[in-house]
Each structure stands twice: as C-alpha cells, then as structure tokens.
Design an enzyme around this catalytic site. Structure first.
Site, PDB file in Angstrom:
ATOM      1  N   SER A 131       4.124  -8.922  -2.536  1.00 20.07           N
ATOM      2  CA  SER A 131       5.404  -9.602  -2.798  1.00 20.07           C
ATOM      3  C   SER A 131       5.155 -11.035  -3.277  1.00 20.07           C
ATOM      4  CB  SER A 131       6.305  -9.539  -1.571  1.00 20.07           C
ATOM      5  OG  SER A 131       6.541  -8.181  -1.215  1.00 20.07           O
ATOM      6  N   HIS A 167       8.748  -4.771  -5.897  1.00 19.16           N
ATOM      7  CA  HIS A 167       9.793  -3.897  -5.336  1.00 19.16           C
ATOM      8  C   HIS A 167      10.684  -3.360  -6.466  1.00 19.16           C
ATOM      9  CE1 HIS A 167       8.267  -5.411  -1.627  1.00 19.16           C
ATOM     10  NE2 HIS A 167       8.752  -6.621  -1.813  1.00 19.16           N
TER      11      HIS A 167
END
Length: 245
Positions: A131, A167
């Site tokens: 991330s 994501h």
C-alpha cells in the site's frame, strides 16, 4: 556479491480468506529476491505512525520467517538505532508498512531517508512494501491520506518513473477509477496498478513480473490514450506459493 536494484511493490490483502497467511507471504517473496540463507529484514512502519501493535506483531511472527534476522526502524519520537544509514545499508530487505503515504514522505525527508533508501536500493538492498509502502517508491499515486476523498500524490520518491495504483480490484473499488482518471488527465504519469494480493517485481526500473498470493489476480499497465481517456493492459500475475512454515 552486489545484487541488482530490486523493488517489490505490493497490494496487501484487505480481506484475507480464511487460512491465508497475511501479510507474511509477501515478506517471504521479498526475502526470496534477496537470495541469502539468513536474510536481514527491517520493518519500517512510519506510515502507521510507528504503531506499537504493528511492530510487536512483526516480532511475534518471527518464527514464520525461517532463519530471517528481523529488526525495525522507528522514527517517533527519535530513531531507535544509533546510525540509521548504517543499519539500513546492513539489511538484505527493507519492508515498508501501509498507512499514510503523505506522512511517510514528510517524515522520511525530514530524516533524510529519501537519500539513504536510494543508496540502499542502488547497493542491492531489496526494497518492498504494501500500500503506502508500495506507492512511496513511485512518482505518485492515489491516496486517502488527506481524508475520505481520494487525491493524487505526485511527489513520491521516484525511484520508479511510474505512477502506482494499489487495491485495484475489479469490484467497486474507488481507487481503481480514480487512478485511471488521474492518469487519463495527466495528473499522474502512466504506471502500474495491482489488485489485492499482487506484487510487482522491478529489477532496476523495469517491471520484471507480477506475482500473486491469491489465484486469478492481475496487475495492469495504465497509460493515457492521447484523447483524454486511458488504455490499460492486463499483466497476469504468476501465482506464488510460500514455503511451508
């Protein structure tokens, strides 16, 4: 032996299925890239505010990482090691947690980690992360660091001359559409996006392959089409199985 510069840019698994070993499996991937029997692996959790829970969990999982020698770098309220540069240069893998990429970049630059991490990368220390720990190595990407709305960040470290989307699932994931919009309008340069559980292995600045820890997942190369829109190319990810615990 000096390794080529390598980065493993990962989307973690936000909703791991039952029995899935998360996040250790992507740490295993990074350790394999280092190609040493007993890798030295340092966690940097700046993006999570040096969360005590995250750091304690790092050591609690030590047994699942084989013979790896684990450490961490904490920057709040001051570094926990006497010589940050020497400590990081001594590692085989540096793994960066998720969290706020905006705060990560600000704190790293205040501590001159931008220059230190570039030196580590150029000397063959494998840089990896999930991330925010993926986005930071790129020119920029999509972040919710400022609030619930998604914004573009364009002042990443830039070791990799691309944007980065994490994501990036095909389901109703607003990061996916935001990333493509920012690339289409030129706010972000062309770049790579990863669905949950997918990591991009870069050798130098070349994307060598995509690796998945869940089946049926992809990475994507997204670029402007010159007409105010975007085009994307799927990069099927090779399924990677971790060694037995």
């Amino acid at each position: 032996m000096i390794r080529e510069p390598q980065i493993l840019a990962c989307s973690g698994v936000l909703y791991p299925p039952e029995g899935f070993r998360h996040p250790g499996v992507q740490i295993w991937q990074a350790m394999r890239l280092a190609d040493v029997r007993r890798p030295r692996v340092c966690l940097i959790a700046t993006a999570a505010g040096d969360s005590r829970e995250l750091i304690e969990g790092w050591y609690a999982r030590a047994g699942s990482f084989g013979e790896a020698e684990l450490s961490h770098l904490r920057l709040f309220t001051q570094p926990n090691v006497p010589d940050v540069r020497a400590h990081l240069l001594a590692q085989d893998v540096i793994f960066v947690s998720g969290g706020s990429v905006i705060n990560l970049l600000a704190v790293w630059r205040a501590h001159r980690l931008d220059a230190i991490l570039r030196e580590c990368w150029e000397r063959g220390v494998v840089l990896a992360g999930q991330s925010a720990g993926s986005l930071c190595w790129h020119v920029g990407g999509v972040t919710d660091s400022y609030g619930d709305d998604l914004d573009a960040v364009d002042d990443g470290l830039g070791f990799l001359p691309f944007s980065n989307g994490v994501h990036d699932d095909l389901a109703d994931q607003p990061r996916r559409s935001s990333f493509r919009r920012f690339v289409a309008e030129g706010t972000l340069p062309a770049g790579y996006a990863t669905e949950d559980g997918v990591a991009l292995h870069f050798v130098g600045t070349r994307c060598h392959e995509a690796l998945a820890v869940l089946p049926g997942r992809n990475a994507w190369f997204v670029e402007p089409d010159g007409d105010g829109k975007h085009r994307e190319t799927a990069l099927p990810a090779r399924l990677w199985t971790p060694p037995p615990a």
